[in-house]
Design a protein around this motif. Structure first.
Motif, PDB file in Angstrom:
ATOM      1  N   VAL A 153       0.841  -1.197   0.000  1.00  0.00           N
ATOM      2  CA  VAL A 153       0.000   0.000   0.000  1.00  0.00           C
ATOM      3  C   VAL A 153       0.878   1.250   0.000  1.00  0.00           C
ATOM      4  N   ARG A 154       2.001   1.205   0.712  1.00  0.00           N
ATOM      5  CA  ARG A 154       2.904   2.358   0.733  1.00  0.00           C
ATOM      6  C   ARG A 154       3.504   2.608  -0.646  1.00  0.00           C
ATOM      7  N   VAL A 155       3.766   1.546  -1.392  1.00  0.00           N
ATOM      8  CA  VAL A 155       4.259   1.714  -2.763  1.00  0.00           C
ATOM      9  C   VAL A 155       3.230   2.479  -3.589  1.00  0.00           C
ATOM     10  N   PHE A 156       1.963   2.127  -3.432  1.00  0.00           N
ATOM     11  CA  PHE A 156       0.894   2.812  -4.167  1.00  0.00           C
ATOM     12  C   PHE A 156       0.917   4.304  -3.872  1.00  0.00           C
ATOM     13  N   PHE A 157       0.915   4.675  -2.588  1.00  0.00           N
ATOM     14  CA  PHE A 157       0.865   6.090  -2.232  1.00  0.00           C
ATOM     15  C   PHE A 157       2.163   6.808  -2.576  1.00  0.00           C
ATOM     16  N   ALA A 158       3.302   6.117  -2.480  1.00  0.00           N
ATOM     17  CA  ALA A 158       4.574   6.752  -2.822  1.00  0.00           C
ATOM     18  C   ALA A 158       4.621   7.105  -4.306  1.00  0.00           C
ATOM     19  N   VAL A 159       4.199   6.173  -5.143  1.00  0.00           N
ATOM     20  CA  VAL A 159       4.220   6.444  -6.587  1.00  0.00           C
ATOM     21  C   VAL A 159       3.202   7.521  -6.933  1.00  0.00           C
ATOM     22  N   TRP A 160       2.053   7.511  -6.278  1.00  0.00           N
ATOM     23  CA  TRP A 160       1.050   8.550  -6.530  1.00  0.00           C
ATOM     24  C   TRP A 160       1.600   9.924  -6.148  1.00  0.00           C
ATOM     25  N   GLY A 161       2.261  10.003  -4.994  1.00  0.00           N
ATOM     26  CA  GLY A 161       2.865  11.268  -4.593  1.00  0.00           C
ATOM     27  C   GLY A 161       3.970  11.711  -5.541  1.00  0.00           C
ATOM     28  N   LEU A 162       4.782  10.758  -6.008  1.00  0.00           N
ATOM     29  CA  LEU A 162       5.847  11.096  -6.952  1.00  0.00           C
ATOM     30  C   LEU A 162       5.280  11.578  -8.283  1.00  0.00           C
ATOM     31  N   SER A 163       4.137  11.036  -8.678  1.00  0.00           N
ATOM     32  CA  SER A 163       3.531  11.487  -9.938  1.00  0.00           C
ATOM     33  C   SER A 163       3.110  12.948  -9.829  1.00  0.00           C
ATOM     34  N   LEU A 164       2.606  13.364  -8.662  1.00  0.00           N
ATOM     35  CA  LEU A 164       2.255  14.768  -8.467  1.00  0.00           C
ATOM     36  C   LEU A 164       3.494  15.647  -8.469  1.00  0.00           C
ATOM     37  N   LEU A 165       4.551  15.212  -7.794  1.00  0.00           N
ATOM     38  CA  LEU A 165       5.800  15.975  -7.776  1.00  0.00           C
ATOM     39  C   LEU A 165       6.373  16.100  -9.178  1.00  0.00           C
ATOM     40  N   HIS A 166       6.349  15.011  -9.934  1.00  0.00           N
ATOM     41  CA  HIS A 166       6.836  15.020 -11.311  1.00  0.00           C
ATOM     42  C   HIS A 166       6.037  16.003 -12.159  1.00  0.00           C
ATOM     43  N   ALA A 167       4.703  16.014 -11.981  1.00  0.00           N
ATOM     44  CA  ALA A 167       3.859  16.919 -12.760  1.00  0.00           C
ATOM     45  C   ALA A 167       4.110  18.379 -12.397  1.00  0.00           C
ATOM     46  N   LEU A 168       4.511  18.656 -11.160  1.00  0.00           N
ATOM     47  CA  LEU A 168       4.826  20.023 -10.753  1.00  0.00           C
ATOM     48  C   LEU A 168       6.164  20.480 -11.320  1.00  0.00           C
ATOM     49  N   LEU A 169       7.091  19.559 -11.511  1.00  0.00           N
ATOM     50  CA  LEU A 169       8.432  19.911 -11.984  1.00  0.00           C
ATOM     51  C   LEU A 169       8.524  19.978 -13.502  1.00  0.00           C
ATOM     52  N   ARG A 170       7.590  19.350 -14.207  1.00  0.00           N
ATOM     53  CA  ARG A 170       7.595  19.334 -15.671  1.00  0.00           C
ATOM     54  C   ARG A 170       6.426  20.164 -16.197  1.00  0.00           C
ATOM     55  N   THR A 171       6.512  20.535 -17.470  1.00  0.00           N
ATOM     56  CA  THR A 171       5.357  21.186 -18.077  1.00  0.00           C
ATOM     57  C   THR A 171       4.223  20.170 -18.190  1.00  0.00           C
ATOM     58  N   ALA A 172       3.001  20.670 -18.334  1.00  0.00           N
ATOM     59  CA  ALA A 172       1.855  19.761 -18.428  1.00  0.00           C
ATOM     60  C   ALA A 172       2.004  18.807 -19.609  1.00  0.00           C
ATOM     61  N   ARG A 173       2.481  19.336 -20.738  1.00  0.00           N
ATOM     62  CA  ARG A 173       2.666  18.494 -21.921  1.00  0.00           C
ATOM     63  C   ARG A 173       3.654  17.378 -21.656  1.00  0.00           C
ATOM     64  N   GLN A 174       4.767  17.696 -21.039  1.00  0.00           N
ATOM     65  CA  GLN A 174       5.775  16.680 -20.732  1.00  0.00           C
ATOM     66  C   GLN A 174       5.266  15.682 -19.700  1.00  0.00           C
ATOM     67  N   ALA A 175       4.553  16.190 -18.685  1.00  0.00           N
ATOM     68  CA  ALA A 175       4.077  15.304 -17.621  1.00  0.00           C
ATOM     69  C   ALA A 175       3.085  14.288 -18.164  1.00  0.00           C
ATOM     70  N   TRP A 176       2.128  14.748 -18.990  1.00  0.00           N
ATOM     71  CA  TRP A 176       1.171  13.805 -19.562  1.00  0.00           C
ATOM     72  C   TRP A 176       1.883  12.741 -20.394  1.00  0.00           C
ATOM     73  N   ARG A 177       2.768  13.186 -21.265  1.00  0.00           N
ATOM     74  CA  ARG A 177       3.440  12.237 -22.159  1.00  0.00           C
ATOM     75  C   ARG A 177       4.282  11.239 -21.375  1.00  0.00           C
ATOM     76  N   GLU A 178       5.060  11.708 -20.432  1.00  0.00           N
ATOM     77  CA  GLU A 178       5.987  10.831 -19.719  1.00  0.00           C
ATOM     78  C   GLU A 178       5.249   9.862 -18.789  1.00  0.00           C
ATOM     79  N   GLN A 179       4.197  10.339 -18.126  1.00  0.00           N
ATOM     80  CA  GLN A 179       3.476   9.435 -17.220  1.00  0.00           C
ATOM     81  C   GLN A 179       2.634   8.424 -17.992  1.00  0.00           C
ATOM     82  N   LEU A 180       2.071   8.815 -19.121  1.00  0.00           N
ATOM     83  CA  LEU A 180       1.352   7.835 -19.944  1.00  0.00           C
ATOM     84  C   LEU A 180       2.305   6.795 -20.515  1.00  0.00           C
ATOM     85  N   CYS A 181       3.495   7.226 -20.915  1.00  0.00           N
ATOM     86  CA  CYS A 181       4.493   6.266 -21.411  1.00  0.00           C
ATOM     87  C   CYS A 181       4.927   5.316 -20.296  1.00  0.00           C
TER      88      CYS A 181
END
Length: 546
Positions: free
Chosen positions: A441-469
Motif C-alpha cells: 500500500v505504501r508503494v501505491f501512495f509513494a508512486v502517486w505522490g511522486l507522480s504529483l511531484l513530477h507533474a509540478l516539476l515538468r510542463t503539463a505536456r511533458q508530464a502527460w506524455r511521460e506518465q502515460l508512457c
C-alpha cells in the motif's frame, strides 16, 4: 428595478457555477476513487494473481455428497480433539477434488486454523502464498482512501458533491442528448466539452446509480443515530438483538461440555442439504454465553449469471446443536417482502453481486468511462479558464494554473500509474519483509505522490506524455515480470483454463496499449497545435491527453 432584476444570474447560470466548482473541488479525488472502484470489481482475481499460488487444473471434478460428508466428519473430529471448548467453530467444506477442508476455532485461549486433507484428515502444510493486501486495497481505497474513519467521511462528502454536480450538469446542458452525438476532434476547448458531454450522457444512469447506492450502502455509518437510539451505543447491540429474534426455546446457561451432545454435524448436514438447493459449503457452530450452541449450514454461492435474481445471497439453515431442532429454515426468495429486499438490492447494485462476469465487465467499462468523464471535466476547466484568464488570482495566477495542471495529471495518469506500481510492488518486495501487505500500500501512495511531484516539476505536456508512457511500460511489462518472479505466465494460465488470472494479464496488456496510443496521440496533437499557433499553443495549452 427592472434593470436590477435583469442583472441577477438566472437559474441555469447559478447551476453552472455550482456544477463547475463542485466538479473541480472534488474531481481530482473522485477520479482516483472511480478508477480504483472500477478496478475493485475484479478484486478476487487480483488477489489470486497477487498471492501467486500454483496454477491448478480448472476442470477438476466436483466431490460427491458422500465425499463432502466424510470431509466434514474429519473436520469435526479434528476440532473435537484440538479445540473442544472453543466458543466458535468454522468449517469450509471442500467442493472439488484436491480442495482441503478449512477449519477455524476461536476461544479464550486464542484462535486455531488449519487446512486438512479431505480424505485422510491430515493437516496440510501452509501454501507458499505471498502475504498481500490483494484486491482489497482497491476496494478500501475506493470507500475510505485507506485513511480510516476520516477517509471514510471524505469519500462520503465528495460523493455527495458528485450527486450535486450530476444533477446541476443535467440542468446546465440543455442540449445534452444532442451533444452526445457530436464530437469535434482537434478543436481544443470544444473537443474537451464534446468528450465530457458524450461520456457523461453515456454513463449518466450508471453514475447516478453507483453514487447513490454507494452512499445508501453505508447509511448506518453516515447516519448511525436512529440505530443508536434504539439499541444503544454498543457496536454489537443490533446484531445481538437481531439474533435474539430467532424462534429459540428458552434454555439455561451453557456449560463447557462437548458442543454436540445429541446430534453430530454429519447428520445435521444431511438434514440441511435436504432444505437447501446448493451444496453445503460452510458450517458455523457458535456457543455464546447464556444460550446453547447453534449450528448454521450455508450453501455455496449461487451462479449469479444463471439465477436471474438481483439478490443472490446464499441461503442457510440453523439447528440447535444439542437437540437437532430446526431453529431457522432457508428464506424463500419468492416469499420475501419487497421492503426486506430494499437494502440487499442497494448493496447488490453497488457491489455488482449479480449477473456474473458479464455484469462485472459492464461495470468495469462504465466505471472507466465515468473516470474519463470526471478527468475531462477538470481538464476542461483549466482550458476554459486559462483562455479567458483575467489574472483572477493576481500574481499567483500562473502558479495556480500550474498546480491545477499538475493535479489533473496526478488524478488520472498518476492514480493509474500508482495502481500498476502496486502490482509491481507485490512481485518485487522481499517475501520475508515484515508487514509486507502494508508496504504494498505504501508503494501505491509513494508512486502517486511522486507522480504529483513530477507533474509540478515538468510542463503539463511533458508530464502527460511521460506518465502515460510509464504507465504503458508498466502494464505491458507486467506479464514478463510475473514470469520472471514466479515462473507463471499468460500461456500457463490459458493452458490450465485459469481465466481469472489470464484475464488480469490480458486486461493489463490492453490498457498498456491504450496508454501508449494516448501518449502518441497526445504528442501528435500537441505538435500540430504548436505548428498552427506557436505562441498561443506554448503559453496556453494544458497538455491534456487528446
Amino acid at each position: 428595478m427592472r434593470g436590477k432584476l435583469s442583472s441577477q444570474p438566472g437559474f441555469r447560470q447559478t447551476m453552472s457555477w455550482l456544477h463547475t466548482w463542485c466538479g473541480l473541488v472534488c474531481g481530482w479525488l473522485l477520479c482516483a476513487i472511480f478508477l480504483t472502484g472500477s478496478i475493485s470489481v475484479f478484486r478476487e482475481p487480483i488477489t489470486q494473481w497477487m498471492q501467486g499460488a500454483p496454477v491448478e487444473d480448472g476442470n477438476r471434478p466436483a466431490l460427491s455428497a458422500q465425499e463432502r460428508l466424510h470431509a466434514l466428519q474429519l473436520a469435526e473430529q479434528h476440532l473435537g480433539r484440538k479445540a473442544p471448548e472453543a466458543s466458535l467453530w468454522r468449517i469450509g467444506v471442500p467442493q472439488r477434488q484436491g480442495d482441503g477442508v478449512k477449519v477455524f476455532a476461536s476461544g479464550r485461549d486464542g484462535n486455531m486454523q488449519a487446512s486438512l486433507h479431505a480424505q485422510t484428515g491430515k493437516v496440510l502444510p501452509e501454501a507458499a502464498l505471498r502475504r498481500t493486501e490483494g484486491g482489497r486495497h482497491f476496494m478500501s481505497f475506493h470507500y475510505s482512501l485507506q485513511g480510516g474513519l476520516a477517509g471514510f467521511w471524505v469519500v462520503g462528502l465528495v460523493s455527495m458533491c458528485m450527486l450535486v454536480a450530476l444533477a446541476s450538469g443535467v440542468i446546465v446542458h440543455r442540449r445534452i442528448f444532442q451533444d452526445f452525438f457530436t464530437f469535434r476532434p482537434g478543436k481544443g476547448q470544444r473537443s474537451w466539452l464534446d468528450a465530457h458531454n458524450a461520456s457523461a450522457v453515456l454513463t449518466l444512469p450508471f453514475l447516478f446509480m453507483i453514487v447513490y447506492t454507494g452512499l445508501a450502502h453505508f447509511y448506518t455509518s453516515y447516519m448511525p443515530w436512529p440505530l443508536q437510539s434504539l439499541y444503544g451505543q454498543e457496536r454489537s447491540a443490533y446484531s445481538r438483538y437481531d439474533s435474539e429474534l430467532d424462534a429459540r426455546p428458552a434454555m439455561g446457561a451453557f456449560s463447557t461440555a462437548p458442543a454436540l451432545a445429541g446430534a453430530d454435524l454429519v447428520s445435521l448436514a444431511q438434514r440441511a442439504q435436504s432444505l437447501l438447493t446448493e451444496p453445503v459449503a460452510g458450517v458455523l457452530l457458535q456457543r455464546p454465553d447464556g444460550v446453547r450452541a447453534t449450528v448454521r449450514f450455508t450453501e455455496s454461492n449461487p451462479d449469479t449469471a444463471a439465477t436471474g435474481r438481483l439478490v443472490n445471497a446464499p441461503r442457510s439453515v440453523t439447528f440447535d446443536a444439542a437437540s437437532g431442532q430446526l431453529l431457522q429454515g432457508p428464506a424463500n426468495p419468492q416469499g420475501r417482502h419487497l421492503a426486506a429486499d430494499t437494502y440487499p438490492v442497494i448493496s447488490a447494485l453497488h457491489l455488482v453481486t449479480f449477473g456474473g462476469w458479464a455484469m462485472k465487465w459492464l461495470y468495469f467499462v462504465l466505471g472507466l468511462i465515468g473516470t474519463a468523464m470526471i478527468a475531462s471535466g477538470t481538464i476542461l476547466f483549466a482550458v476554459k479558464r486559462r483562455a479567458r484568464s483575467g489574472h483572477e488570482w493576481g500574481v499567483a495566477t500562473p502558479s495556480m494554473y500550474r498546480c491545477i495542471d499538475a493535479l489533473n495529471v496526478a488524478s488520472l495518469a498518476g492514480s493509474a500509474l500508482a495502481s500498476a506500481a502496486y502490482l509491481y510492488g507485490n512481485r518485487l518486495l522481499p517475501m520475508v519483509l515484515t508487514a509486507r501487505s502494508s508496504w504494498e500500500v505504501r508503494v501505491f501512495f509513494a508512486v502517486w505522490g511522486l507522480s504529483l511531484l513530477h507533474a509540478l516539476l515538468r510542463t503539463a505536456r511533458q508530464a502527460w506524455r511521460e506518465q502515460l508512457c510509464a504507465l504503458a511500460l508498466l502494464c505491458l511489462g507486467l506479464p514478463l515480470l510475473n514470469a520472471m518472479t514466479t515462473g507463471q505466465h499468460l500461456l500457463v494460465y490459458l493452458a490450465q483454463a485459469d481465466g481469472q488470472r489470464a484475464g488480469l494479464e490480458l486486461t493489463c496488456l490492453m490498457l498498456g496499449l491504450m496508454a501508449a496510443w494516448s501518449a502518441w496521440r497526445h504528442e501528435k496533437s500537441q505538435r500540430g497545435r504548436s505548428r498552427a499557433q506557436p505562441q498561443a499553443g506554448r503559453g496556453a495549452s494544458t497538455g491534456g491527453p487528446a
